[in-house]
Design a protein around this motif. Sequence first.
Motif, PDB file in Angstrom:
ATOM      1  N   ARG A  24      -2.008   6.899   2.660  1.00 48.71           N
ATOM      2  CA  ARG A  24      -2.239   8.323   2.370  1.00 48.71           C
ATOM      3  C   ARG A  24      -1.431   8.753   1.148  1.00 48.71           C
ATOM      4  NH1 ARG A  24      -1.900  10.829   8.440  1.00 48.71           N
ATOM      5  NH2 ARG A  24      -2.525  12.815   7.480  1.00 48.71           N
ATOM      6  N   CYS A  25      -0.230   8.213   1.024  1.00 48.24           N
ATOM      7  CA  CYS A  25       0.599   8.510  -0.158  1.00 48.24           C
ATOM      8  C   CYS A  25      -0.055   7.980  -1.425  1.00 48.24           C
ATOM      9  CB  CYS A  25       1.994   7.915   0.003  1.00 48.24           C
ATOM     10  SG  CYS A  25       3.036   8.762   1.207  1.00 48.24           S
ATOM     11  N   LEU A  26      -0.559   6.752  -1.369  1.00 46.45           N
ATOM     12  CA  LEU A  26      -1.208   6.151  -2.543  1.00 46.45           C
ATOM     13  C   LEU A  26      -2.434   6.959  -2.966  1.00 46.45           C
ATOM     14  CD1 LEU A  26      -0.936   2.362  -1.588  1.00 46.45           C
ATOM     15  CD2 LEU A  26       0.297   3.526  -3.435  1.00 46.45           C
ATOM     16  N   ASP A  27      -3.226   7.393  -1.978  1.00 47.57           N
ATOM     17  CA  ASP A  27      -4.422   8.197  -2.305  1.00 47.57           C
ATOM     18  C   ASP A  27      -4.031   9.541  -2.916  1.00 47.57           C
ATOM     19  OD1 ASP A  27      -6.187   6.266  -1.488  1.00 47.57           O
ATOM     20  OD2 ASP A  27      -6.491   7.086   0.519  1.00 47.57           O
ATOM     21  N   ALA A  28      -2.989  10.163  -2.374  1.00 50.96           N
ATOM     22  CA  ALA A  28      -2.533  11.451  -2.914  1.00 50.96           C
ATOM     23  C   ALA A  28      -2.003  11.280  -4.337  1.00 50.96           C
ATOM     24  CB  ALA A  28      -1.453  12.049  -2.012  1.00 50.96           C
ATOM     25  N   ILE A  29      -1.244  10.225  -4.583  1.00 56.04           N
ATOM     26  CA  ILE A  29      -0.693   9.963  -5.922  1.00 56.04           C
ATOM     27  C   ILE A  29      -1.836   9.781  -6.923  1.00 56.04           C
ATOM     28  CG2 ILE A  29       0.573   8.243  -7.303  1.00 56.04           C
ATOM     29  CD1 ILE A  29       2.323   7.808  -4.717  1.00 56.04           C
ATOM     30  N   SER A  30      -2.868   9.024  -6.530  1.00 53.25           N
ATOM     31  CA  SER A  30      -4.034   8.825  -7.409  1.00 53.25           C
ATOM     32  C   SER A  30      -4.676  10.158  -7.770  1.00 53.25           C
ATOM     33  CB  SER A  30      -5.078   7.929  -6.723  1.00 53.25           C
ATOM     34  OG  SER A  30      -4.537   6.682  -6.414  1.00 53.25           O
ATOM     35  N   SER A  31      -4.835  11.013  -6.752  1.00 52.12           N
ATOM     36  CA  SER A  31      -5.465  12.319  -6.965  1.00 52.12           C
ATOM     37  C   SER A  31      -4.619  13.208  -7.883  1.00 52.12           C
ATOM     38  CB  SER A  31      -5.684  13.000  -5.614  1.00 52.12           C
ATOM     39  OG  SER A  31      -6.262  14.261  -5.763  1.00 52.12           O
ATOM     40  N   LEU A  32      -3.309  13.191  -7.670  1.00 53.81           N
ATOM     41  CA  LEU A  32      -2.393  14.027  -8.458  1.00 53.81           C
ATOM     42  C   LEU A  32      -2.332  13.587  -9.914  1.00 53.81           C
ATOM     43  CD1 LEU A  32       0.486  14.276  -5.838  1.00 53.81           C
ATOM     44  CD2 LEU A  32      -0.826  16.231  -6.704  1.00 53.81           C
TER      45      LEU A  32
END
Length: 504
Positions: A360-368
């Motif tokens: 979930r952190c990796l997906d959020a970082i990608s989005s940000l």
Amino acid sequence: MAEAAAALLERAARRDAALDELRALRVALQAVPPAALRARLGEHHLGALFALLSVNDREQVSACVSILERLLQALEPVYVIRNLREELQKGLVHPDDSVKILTIAQVGRIVEDSDAVTEILNCPELLQQIINCIGGEKIAVAKEAIKSLSRIAQTQDGLEALFGSSLLSDLKNVMATSDIVRYRVYELIVEISSVSAESLDYCAKSGLISELIGELTGDDVLLRATCVEMVTSLAHIPHGRQYLAQQGVIDKISNIILGAESDPFSSFYLPGFVKFFGNLAVVDSPQQICERYPVFMEKVFEMAESQDPTMIGVAVDTLGILGSNVEGKQVLQKTRSRFLNLLSRIGHQARNAPTELRLRCLDAISSLLYLPPEQQTEDLLRMTESWFSSLSSQPLELFRSISTQPFPDLHCGALRVFTAIANQPWAQKLMLDSPGFVEYVVDRSVEPDKASKDAKYELVKALVNSKSIAEIFGNQYYLRLRAYLQEGPYYVKAVSTTAVEGAE
């Protein structure tokens, strides 16, 4: 084969077919094309087969259901509703779930046909049975009933039939079956309301949306958690958002979040309420939502800074949603050092947390971090670079180490982070300056499965399609990346072997 099936059908129609013959008919029908079935089917055949469902013999019922599935699929929906209405009504109340599923599947076909659906509207008894199916124990039957009623309500006549007659009382009666069934009816109401402002108006006048909102803001914390997901679906639609705002629902949710600190049970519903605002911000305006409801942003930061993995996960997801567009990124940037400190925590979680939270952190970082080429101003590029630097003392190496771990999900998650920044010049310079990084990108041997090969290919494509890549990477590396792109994600280099005389 068609003649043999026809003879067996005639036996069944005389109601003297033995179980062995029904089995033989089931096998024979598998080889008969629908056109041949249609030519040989009579109304008496189907009526007789439906009559055979009334016996208390599970094996016979099972055989009849299989046969009817094949035969009914060969018929036009209009024919089925006009000639087998009574059989459908009996099928919807049959004690065997397989018969209910067979019948509700036929109802599904009928409501998808514009000519046949009008026939159902002239049969309130059948509509009543479909409504009662929402209260059935078998979830597959309930879901098909919801789907069919939602489809019926997509016309003016359908809305009138459901909400302007005694059927509304039937809908409210079935709600009283249990909490689970009540939620199913709410699900139906939200689906219908989402179609148009007129549909929403019918649902609002029925009083059922008010009941849903009442449970959302009531004292039962578990009901709140369930209902907020349905209200979030309504908030995705412009006329739904307008209705929620007019009814003061958004303000009520904000106030509940505000009072959550004094509620020992807030952990049950708080994640859903925060997700509601996160979704609202993206479909509306991140800046306006965050300015009007500052408690939302404050709560997201508090959750992200907590020690509770569940709360951290929801906060990280919400930040990823909020930062998925430029306006949302700018809202986060205004919080300055607090957000940069939070990014450091997210980077730490991406390395050390349990696998699900790491993803979930990796997906959020990608989005940000992602910036579309047309929005890459100097200020925004400086911003994403500073965000990336805040994730770790050596962020590129952090994600590279995650991408080399033998867990496909984490591997792909790290590749998506690289893909998110691949079109930004500062990131390309970092990649070039990192020893062996470009070699890693074009190395096909490190991708063990299809998902990983696809993720690597997306990274290569993002690099090649960037305007600055040729200048920053240089001709040699650029040509290698282009060759990779042209060869596709699954290319395998041929290995030539030379036979040597006398070799074993």
